[in-house]
Scaffold this motif. Structure first.
Motif, PDB file in Angstrom:
ATOM      1  N   GLY A  24     -96.148 124.642-153.709  1.00 57.04           N
ATOM      2  CA  GLY A  24     -95.884 125.927-153.074  1.00 57.04           C
ATOM      3  C   GLY A  24     -97.071 126.575-152.392  1.00 57.04           C
ATOM      4  N   TYR A  25     -98.221 125.890-152.300  1.00 58.16           N
ATOM      5  CA  TYR A  25     -99.403 126.527-151.717  1.00 58.16           C
ATOM      6  C   TYR A  25     -99.187 126.952-150.262  1.00 58.16           C
ATOM      7  CZ  TYR A  25    -100.853 122.531-148.874  1.00 58.16           C
ATOM      8  OH  TYR A  25    -100.910 121.555-147.921  1.00 58.16           O
ATOM      9  N   LYS A  26     -98.288 126.307-149.569  1.00 60.44           N
ATOM     10  CA  LYS A  26     -98.042 126.654-148.163  1.00 60.44           C
ATOM     11  C   LYS A  26     -97.428 128.042-148.025  1.00 60.44           C
ATOM     12  CE  LYS A  26     -97.212 121.825-147.146  1.00 60.44           C
ATOM     13  NZ  LYS A  26     -96.202 120.836-146.758  1.00 60.44           N
ATOM     14  N   HIS A  57    -109.241 118.734-143.653  1.00 59.11           N
ATOM     15  CA  HIS A  57    -108.922 118.585-145.071  1.00 59.11           C
ATOM     16  C   HIS A  57    -108.356 119.868-145.645  1.00 59.11           C
ATOM     17  CE1 HIS A  57    -113.281 119.820-145.313  1.00 59.11           C
ATOM     18  NE2 HIS A  57    -112.767 120.666-146.190  1.00 59.11           N
ATOM     19  N   SER A  58    -107.802 119.738-146.834  1.00 58.37           N
ATOM     20  CA  SER A  58    -107.390 120.893-147.630  1.00 58.37           C
ATOM     21  C   SER A  58    -108.114 120.756-148.963  1.00 58.37           C
ATOM     22  CB  SER A  58    -105.873 120.930-147.816  1.00 58.37           C
ATOM     23  OG  SER A  58    -105.401 119.743-148.403  1.00 58.37           O
ATOM     24  N   GLU A  59    -108.590 121.878-149.458  1.00 58.67           N
ATOM     25  CA  GLU A  59    -109.302 121.838-150.733  1.00 58.67           C
ATOM     26  C   GLU A  59    -108.891 123.022-151.590  1.00 58.67           C
ATOM     27  OE1 GLU A  59    -113.255 121.290-149.128  1.00 58.67           O
ATOM     28  OE2 GLU A  59    -113.546 123.438-148.945  1.00 58.67           O
ATOM     29  N   PHE A  60    -109.045 122.850-152.892  1.00 56.84           N
ATOM     30  CA  PHE A  60    -108.596 123.853-153.843  1.00 56.84           C
ATOM     31  C   PHE A  60    -109.661 124.099-154.894  1.00 56.84           C
ATOM     32  CE2 PHE A  60    -104.952 121.888-151.955  1.00 56.84           C
ATOM     33  CZ  PHE A  60    -104.061 122.924-151.760  1.00 56.84           C
ATOM     34  N   MET A  61    -109.745 125.353-155.311  1.00 55.51           N
ATOM     35  CA  MET A  61    -110.578 125.751-156.447  1.00 55.51           C
ATOM     36  C   MET A  61    -109.634 126.380-157.463  1.00 55.51           C
ATOM     37  SD  MET A  61    -113.889 127.499-154.570  1.00 55.51           S
ATOM     38  CE  MET A  61    -114.664 127.977-156.118  1.00 55.51           C
ATOM     39  N   ILE A  62    -109.640 125.845-158.668  1.00 57.24           N
ATOM     40  CA  ILE A  62    -108.741 126.303-159.723  1.00 57.24           C
ATOM     41  C   ILE A  62    -109.580 126.912-160.838  1.00 57.24           C
ATOM     42  CG2 ILE A  62    -107.031 125.570-161.426  1.00 57.24           C
ATOM     43  CD1 ILE A  62    -106.419 123.217-159.432  1.00 57.24           C
ATOM     44  N   ALA A 105    -108.600 128.648-143.090  1.00 59.68           N
ATOM     45  CA  ALA A 105    -107.732 129.680-143.657  1.00 59.68           C
ATOM     46  C   ALA A 105    -107.881 129.573-145.164  1.00 59.68           C
ATOM     47  CB  ALA A 105    -106.287 129.466-143.244  1.00 59.68           C
ATOM     48  N   ILE A 106    -108.186 130.684-145.815  1.00 62.23           N
ATOM     49  CA  ILE A 106    -108.326 130.698-147.262  1.00 62.23           C
ATOM     50  C   ILE A 106    -107.121 131.440-147.823  1.00 62.23           C
ATOM     51  CG2 ILE A 106    -109.720 131.378-149.239  1.00 62.23           C
ATOM     52  CD1 ILE A 106    -111.353 130.984-145.837  1.00 62.23           C
ATOM     53  N   LEU A 107    -106.321 130.726-148.585  1.00 60.85           N
ATOM     54  CA  LEU A 107    -105.101 131.256-149.179  1.00 60.85           C
ATOM     55  C   LEU A 107    -105.292 131.423-150.678  1.00 60.85           C
ATOM     56  CD1 LEU A 107    -102.619 128.726-147.492  1.00 60.85           C
ATOM     57  CD2 LEU A 107    -103.406 130.919-146.580  1.00 60.85           C
ATOM     58  N   GLY A 108    -104.457 132.246-151.287  1.00 61.77           N
ATOM     59  CA  GLY A 108    -104.526 132.405-152.731  1.00 61.77           C
ATOM     60  C   GLY A 108    -103.156 132.439-153.361  1.00 61.77           C
ATOM     61  N   ASN A 109    -103.085 131.930-154.592  1.00 59.63           N
ATOM     62  CA  ASN A 109    -101.848 132.060-155.352  1.00 59.63           C
ATOM     63  C   ASN A 109    -101.722 133.518-155.789  1.00 59.63           C
ATOM     64  OD1 ASN A 109    -103.667 132.242-157.506  1.00 59.63           O
ATOM     65  ND2 ASN A 109    -102.657 130.688-158.753  1.00 59.63           N
ATOM     66  N   TYR A 110    -100.656 133.841-156.495  1.00 58.40           N
ATOM     67  CA  TYR A 110    -100.397 135.226-156.886  1.00 58.40           C
ATOM     68  C   TYR A 110    -101.569 135.820-157.673  1.00 58.40           C
ATOM     69  CZ  TYR A 110     -98.317 139.312-159.020  1.00 58.40           C
ATOM     70  OH  TYR A 110     -98.082 140.599-159.444  1.00 58.40           O
ATOM     71  N   ALA A 111    -102.111 135.071-158.629  1.00 57.74           N
ATOM     72  CA  ALA A 111    -103.219 135.579-159.446  1.00 57.74           C
ATOM     73  C   ALA A 111    -104.454 135.854-158.595  1.00 57.74           C
ATOM     74  CB  ALA A 111    -103.552 134.584-160.561  1.00 57.74           C
ATOM     75  N   ALA A 112    -104.723 135.002-157.614  1.00 55.39           N
ATOM     76  CA  ALA A 112    -105.885 135.192-156.744  1.00 55.39           C
ATOM     77  C   ALA A 112    -105.691 136.395-155.822  1.00 55.39           C
ATOM     78  CB  ALA A 112    -106.146 133.929-155.926  1.00 55.39           C
ATOM     79  N   ILE A 113    -104.507 136.539-155.265  1.00 51.79           N
ATOM     80  CA  ILE A 113    -104.231 137.672-154.374  1.00 51.79           C
ATOM     81  C   ILE A 113    -104.349 138.979-155.151  1.00 51.79           C
ATOM     82  CG2 ILE A 113    -102.432 138.819-153.011  1.00 51.79           C
ATOM     83  CD1 ILE A 113    -103.722 136.432-151.578  1.00 51.79           C
ATOM     84  N   ARG A 114    -103.753 139.029-156.325  1.00 47.64           N
ATOM     85  CA  ARG A 114    -103.822 140.239-157.151  1.00 47.64           C
ATOM     86  C   ARG A 114    -105.276 140.583-157.473  1.00 47.64           C
ATOM     87  NH1 ARG A 114    -100.515 139.116-161.741  1.00 47.64           N
ATOM     88  NH2 ARG A 114    -102.382 138.250-162.664  1.00 47.64           N
ATOM     89  N   ALA A 115    -106.077 139.579-157.832  1.00 42.74           N
ATOM     90  CA  ALA A 115    -107.488 139.804-158.157  1.00 42.74           C
ATOM     91  C   ALA A 115    -108.263 140.276-156.932  1.00 42.74           C
ATOM     92  CB  ALA A 115    -108.102 138.528-158.723  1.00 42.74           C
ATOM     93  N   PRO A 166    -110.150 135.787-162.296  1.00 42.93           N
ATOM     94  CA  PRO A 166    -109.418 135.537-163.537  1.00 42.93           C
ATOM     95  C   PRO A 166    -108.959 134.086-163.659  1.00 42.93           C
ATOM     96  CG  PRO A 166    -107.987 136.615-161.963  1.00 42.93           C
ATOM     97  CD  PRO A 166    -109.367 136.567-161.331  1.00 42.93           C
ATOM     98  N   ASP A 167    -108.885 133.619-164.893  1.00 42.58           N
ATOM     99  CA  ASP A 167    -108.295 132.302-165.117  1.00 42.58           C
ATOM    100  C   ASP A 167    -106.883 132.302-164.545  1.00 42.58           C
ATOM    101  OD1 ASP A 167    -110.542 131.328-166.348  1.00 42.58           O
ATOM    102  OD2 ASP A 167    -109.705 131.332-168.366  1.00 42.58           O
ATOM    103  N   GLY A 168    -106.516 131.200-163.925  1.00 40.21           N
ATOM    104  CA  GLY A 168    -105.210 131.077-163.284  1.00 40.21           C
ATOM    105  C   GLY A 168    -105.255 131.302-161.784  1.00 40.21           C
ATOM    106  N   ALA A 169    -106.342 131.893-161.295  1.00 40.48           N
ATOM    107  CA  ALA A 169    -106.480 132.082-159.848  1.00 40.48           C
ATOM    108  C   ALA A 169    -106.730 130.724-159.194  1.00 40.48           C
ATOM    109  CB  ALA A 169    -107.627 133.031-159.539  1.00 40.48           C
ATOM    110  N   ILE A 170    -106.078 130.497-158.067  1.00 37.87           N
ATOM    111  CA  ILE A 170    -106.294 129.276-157.295  1.00 37.87           C
ATOM    112  C   ILE A 170    -106.532 129.676-155.851  1.00 37.87           C
ATOM    113  CG2 ILE A 170    -105.423 127.015-156.605  1.00 37.87           C
ATOM    114  CD1 ILE A 170    -103.484 127.119-158.966  1.00 37.87           C
ATOM    115  N   LEU A 171    -107.600 129.155-155.276  1.00 41.64           N
ATOM    116  CA  LEU A 171    -107.920 129.363-153.871  1.00 41.64           C
ATOM    117  C   LEU A 171    -107.689 128.058-153.128  1.00 41.64           C
ATOM    118  CD1 LEU A 171    -111.302 131.257-154.347  1.00 41.64           C
ATOM    119  CD2 LEU A 171    -109.031 132.246-153.999  1.00 41.64           C
ATOM    120  N   ALA A 172    -107.043 128.151-151.977  1.00 41.67           N
ATOM    121  CA  ALA A 172    -106.825 126.995-151.107  1.00 41.67           C
ATOM    122  C   ALA A 172    -107.585 127.233-149.817  1.00 41.67           C
ATOM    123  CB  ALA A 172    -105.338 126.825-150.801  1.00 41.67           C
TER     124      ALA A 172
END
Length: 158
Positions: A28-30, A97-102, A48-58, A68-74
């Motif tokens: 679902g990262y897209k 490329h695409s890369e992620f930090m978890i 483009a740097i995207l974030g999951n819900y936890a990353a956006i909220r933070a 916070p733990d659970g944040a993921i940056l794409a």
């Protein structure tokens, strides 16, 4: 959202092999929200740097040091390209490329609490010969240790 449209051509995470350290492309990262964009002049690339819900909220609450733990940056990276009808406009070209930090402080304590992974090109080939590739990623992020190893800041919005 324009970035979601640009990302729609990438491979589905179900068919992409995990990175050598076992990290898989997050499902679902897209559909994640945009945190920021960047341009690197040294290698002529757009990001483009995207974030999951936890990353956006933070990011929106300023709770990013530490993230916070659970944040993921794409980070989705393209070669610079010129718009065919507007030469002064730089637009995404070939996907590099695409890369992620978890963020998981316990699991990834040896690399500042972050798990790193990268996939190359439209075929999303895993980057790195073995799990030690993360030392390259972590080494690059060490200069921003004081911002929890993250270069990106939330792009200002009105």
């Amino acid at each position: 959202m324009i970035f979601a449209a640009l990302l729609s051509g990438t491979a589905q995470s179900e068919t992409v092999k995990p990175a050598p350290n076992g990290i898989e492309i997050p499902k679902g990262y897209k559909d994640w929200k945009l945190i920021s964009v960047s341009h690197r002049e040294d290698n002529n690339s757009l990001r483009a740097i995207l974030g999951n819900y936890a990353a956006i909220r933070a990011a929106r609450s300023g709770n990013t040091n530490p993230w916070p733990d659970g944040a993921i940056l794409a980070k989705i990276v393209w070669k610079d390209s010129k718009h065919p009808k507007w030469e002064s406009a730089t637009v995404p070209g070939e996907l590099i490329h695409s890369e992620f930090m978890i963020k998981d402080s316990s699991k990834y304590s040896a690399t500042g609490g972050w798990g790193f992974a990268r996939w190359k090109g439209m075929k999303q080939e895993p980057y790195g010969k073995d799990a030690s590739f993360v030392q390259e990623c972590f080494g690059c992020h060490t200069p921003v240790k004081n911002t929890d190893y993250v270069f990106t800041k939330l792009a200002p919005l009105p």
